[in-house]
Design an enzyme around this catalytic site. Sequence first.
Site, PDB file in Angstrom:
ATOM      1  N   ARG A 225      61.502  59.389  92.919  1.00 47.25           N
ATOM      2  CA  ARG A 225      62.044  59.336  91.201  1.00 47.25           C
ATOM      3  C   ARG A 225      63.459  58.832  91.068  1.00 47.25           C
ATOM      4  O   ARG A 225      62.750  57.606  89.785  1.00 47.25           O
ATOM      5  CB  ARG A 225      62.559  60.685  90.456  1.00 47.25           C
ATOM      6  CG  ARG A 225      62.613  61.281  88.881  1.00 47.25           C
ATOM      7  CD  ARG A 225      63.217  62.466  89.301  1.00 47.25           C
ATOM      8  NE  ARG A 225      63.052  63.328  89.729  1.00 47.25           N
ATOM      9  CZ  ARG A 225      62.656  63.986  90.717  1.00 47.25           C
ATOM     10  NH1 ARG A 225      63.535  63.666  91.305  1.00 47.25           N
ATOM     11  NH2 ARG A 225      61.587  65.104  91.523  1.00 47.25           N
ATOM     12  N   THR A 226      64.162  58.543  91.806  1.00 48.69           N
ATOM     13  CA  THR A 226      64.982  57.701  91.295  1.00 48.69           C
ATOM     14  C   THR A 226      65.283  56.597  91.668  1.00 48.69           C
ATOM     15  O   THR A 226      65.424  55.771  91.138  1.00 48.69           O
ATOM     16  CB  THR A 226      66.429  57.831  92.901  1.00 48.69           C
ATOM     17  OG1 THR A 226      67.334  58.957  92.378  1.00 48.69           O
ATOM     18  CG2 THR A 226      67.628  56.785  92.493  1.00 48.69           C
TER      19      THR A 226
ATOM     20  N   LYS B  69      66.517  49.598 118.288  1.00 49.05           N
ATOM     21  CA  LYS B  69      67.315  48.265 117.843  1.00 49.05           C
ATOM     22  C   LYS B  69      68.859  48.701 117.254  1.00 49.05           C
ATOM     23  O   LYS B  69      69.782  47.462 117.486  1.00 49.05           O
ATOM     24  CB  LYS B  69      66.465  47.875 116.227  1.00 49.05           C
ATOM     25  CG  LYS B  69      65.079  47.385 116.932  1.00 49.05           C
ATOM     26  CD  LYS B  69      64.212  46.454 116.115  1.00 49.05           C
ATOM     27  CE  LYS B  69      63.289  45.714 116.454  1.00 49.05           C
ATOM     28  NZ  LYS B  69      62.394  45.265 115.994  1.00 49.05           N
TER      29      LYS B  69
ATOM     30  N   ARG C 252      70.001  53.904  98.638  1.00 52.14           N
ATOM     31  CA  ARG C 252      69.938  55.049  98.864  1.00 52.14           C
ATOM     32  C   ARG C 252      70.077  55.568 100.189  1.00 52.14           C
ATOM     33  O   ARG C 252      69.548  55.115 101.411  1.00 52.14           O
ATOM     34  CB  ARG C 252      68.538  56.095  97.835  1.00 52.14           C
ATOM     35  CG  ARG C 252      68.067  57.223  98.729  1.00 52.14           C
ATOM     36  CD  ARG C 252      69.242  58.516  97.913  1.00 52.14           C
ATOM     37  NE  ARG C 252      68.726  59.514  97.657  1.00 52.14           N
ATOM     38  CZ  ARG C 252      68.925  60.858  96.519  1.00 52.14           C
ATOM     39  NH1 ARG C 252      69.138  59.688  95.395  1.00 52.14           N
ATOM     40  NH2 ARG C 252      68.461  61.688  96.527  1.00 52.14           N
TER      41      ARG C 252
ATOM     42  N   HIS D 213      76.407  60.033  93.311  1.00 49.76           N
ATOM     43  CA  HIS D 213      75.111  59.293  93.015  1.00 49.76           C
ATOM     44  C   HIS D 213      75.614  58.875  91.849  1.00 49.76           C
ATOM     45  O   HIS D 213      75.659  59.776  90.327  1.00 49.76           O
ATOM     46  CB  HIS D 213      73.980  60.557  93.039  1.00 49.76           C
ATOM     47  CG  HIS D 213      72.782  60.239  92.170  1.00 49.76           C
ATOM     48  ND1 HIS D 213      72.327  58.994  92.430  1.00 49.76           N
ATOM     49  CD2 HIS D 213      71.569  60.768  91.822  1.00 49.76           C
ATOM     50  CE1 HIS D 213      71.218  58.750  91.878  1.00 49.76           C
ATOM     51  NE2 HIS D 213      70.667  60.350  92.287  1.00 49.76           N
TER      52      HIS D 213
END
Lengths: 312, 312, 312
Positions: free
Chosen positions: C59-60, C89, C110, C138
């Site tokens: 959604r974001t 890694k 995110r 956020h």
Amino acid sequence: MRRFDLKHVCEAQQFDRELLDVVFHTADAMKAALAGQNPYARVLENKIMASVFYEPSTRTRFSFESAMTRLGGKIITTENAKEFSSAAKGESLYDSTRVINGYADIIVMRHHEAGSAKRAAEASDIPVINAGDGAGQHPTQALLDLYTIQDNFQGISGLKIAMVGDLKYGRTVRSLSYLLAKYDDVRISFVSPPVCSMEDDIKEYLDKHQVGWEAQEELEQVLPNADCVYMTRIQKERFVNPEEYKNAVGKYILTYEKVQMMKPEAIIMHPLPRVNEIPKEVDGDPRARYFEQAQNGLYIRMALLYLLLQDE
Amino acid sequence: MRRFDLKHVCEAQQFDRELLDVVFHTADAMKAALAGQNPYARVLENKIMASVFYEPSTRTRFSFESAMTRLGGKIITTENAKEFSSAAKGESLYDSTRVINGYADIIVMRHHEAGSAKRAAEASDIPVINAGDGAGQHPTQALLDLYTIQDNFQGISGLKIAMVGDLKYGRTVRSLSYLLAKYDDVRISFVSPPVCSMEDDIKEYLDKHQVGWEAQEELEQVLPNADCVYMTRIQKERFVNPEEYKNAVGKYILTYEKVQMMKPEAIIMHPLPRVNEIPKEVDGDPRARYFEQAQNGLYIRMALLYLLLQDE
Amino acid sequence: MRRFDLKHVCEAQQFDRELLDVVFHTADAMKAALAGQNPYARVLENKIMASVFYEPSTRTRFSFESAMTRLGGKIITTENAKEFSSAAKGESLYDSTRVINGYADIIVMRHHEAGSAKRAAEASDIPVINAGDGAGQHPTQALLDLYTIQDNFQGISGLKIAMVGDLKYGRTVRSLSYLLAKYDDVRISFVSPPVCSMEDDIKEYLDKHQVGWEAQEELEQVLPNADCVYMTRIQKERFVNPEEYKNAVGKYILTYEKVQMMKPEAIIMHPLPRVNEIPKEVDGDPRARYFEQAQNGLYIRMALLYLLLQDE
């Protein structure tokens, strides 16, 4: 040309003869466009398509995204849409669809549950195209299958179509049968082992619409007369008896030798992916049209995106 | 300028001196373009690149997709291409490549199996660029490595290159050795613990092409004379004896103190990701060029995409 | 209009009243633009946004990518960024950010760890926007929440805001409280079971800024006077006693009957996804604004992308 009055594309049954003609006519235009200076290259320039895939299907997703891009449209995409309905959060398909309505102009959705495309469409003010919903429908596959036949024979009425392999669980052959019933004088041969034979609902539907059909176990019986041989995969897990599976697989492989029994102008189709039911040496035969068929998916999807979005 | 006659980019060996010059010259033009009003911003406007990654490699994928975008091209992308060949469906690389040919103008492929890029190229009418195929090749990495040296020294002939770390399994140092052999009077120092030393095939190749080389265990011996120190990661799993690993790791870390032993105009390279073989405090030294090297990947990939797609 | 002097967007606290006004004013312009012939449709035409998601949040991500696309910008995207820091890694966030700097003009990130947005911003010459960092911030959600209130009431001063549900762990209600403290004469009611009550740091912050607040257990007490009821999910795992959870859930559901207790001009908000705290039958009530709120995320993100990238 009749105004294209579909809002969403959820199932093959939505398409009557007149609509099919509009879609195929538009697909022809798209095919011609991509062969030259594409006049549609910017026609959807300010539109966004959301690819919302609850399970991966790269071939189908690429086909839609290429179609949108060839029309100048833009893409937002996920193969991870299951995250919407993750156990932790539990969002409904209704809410996800409403939210995506704010971010895109059209939704292309792949989902694991039959009926989900319709449910999304009910929640949506923007068009929803079903890119496969579980055991349900995959209408753009049915359209591209039919379009491939039409494109090769400049028509469909009067043709003899053989469908081969897993007819019981194969979504594509079921949908194609429905669509073929809209044309005159088509004859269908269902060629399969008994364990995978076509379900009665389709046979009854064909009877009701005066479409001639026969059920066959022997592929070689139908090859000499068929205009189109539509091959599908036979899946091991359908068979209780492994010996029976082995036998079935051998019988329904379209070898190069069997291809030579076909009429010169006949065509061989397959929805892909194939496993071994068509050996690679058949690819070079001019009757082999399965890669062309996959490519026709591009033109059909361009046509639908164009018809659904052009006037908005 | 010689007509660019590559069709696919599968391995570093495809590039001779003349082709390298064309690619590097074009990369220079791309670098200059991005520094100003980019005259190439729309040159691939109607082209689609399919990023087909059978395993994720976000850095490489972003580099190619940014390159395509800076040229105006469009992207369809998956990190999930293994799904094509999933056990359940079993599609061949050949079929997947043929199908994608209908949807895109160029394929950038990352695969887990050596040789798969060549197999895809054989199936493809559109160009295929190998973005790494397992233990096989990663030719655009080799090109960007060489370009970084060329860009810093305005040439490559006459330079002294030290390669440090895991030379036995490191794909990048092997490819770079091949490419360096195309230039005159280059000298290579292979610096590694015995367990990770450069394989004989490369040493023989260098001998055959009159490239001087030496094998070394002591990093500090080569630092004062090297023009370029190419660092790589040493992987724990190569060592049977943990004590030996610990010792090796300590020895092949390029500390800030060791950097001070280098010539002022020398450069430090690393294919990234690094773990601890170059401490962060080295980043501020003007000799540190590994982030510039990563960015050169953008110019090299723009150059290749442009050269492969411009005339079509 | 004040020159927009933010470089990165990491936390809601970066926004003072004047900056909020600039962002909201720009979001208004974006909303108007999308309703007509969008004059911003090409304004970021040559810019690339890298969506770097260490965990999926479709959604974001869609909201940001749609925003960038509506401004003409281009996208490179991954939901798989954890691969950068994979055990095998071990690349640092610093290195990944530096490398992406070479491929994009702005980063939307995110991450699962609080504070990671700031760490990325420190490594980055191009703007970084925090799209959620674990238990941290956020900020664009906080901005779109506040914008939704402002947009509905043409101002924020003097309003009565009720926040309902999980106030202890809910990131959105904490950030919104901070931002509301920048306006005059706002009153906040915190409505929750004791186990989920708002933390003291926020209450002290409000006291310090002379913002009136009360803590409440009874939703029905606050409904008749609230201008805005901000609902959030109550998560089962917060409760030790299942009986207590069941009780809490029942108590903090905003049923259609409870909605009728609200003022006609009040609004109902929810950050989504919802589970059962707002029944679907409330969606038709004109006070329900949660889908509009999600859509406002588009305008806010367009505004930020535009303000951060326009002058470069």
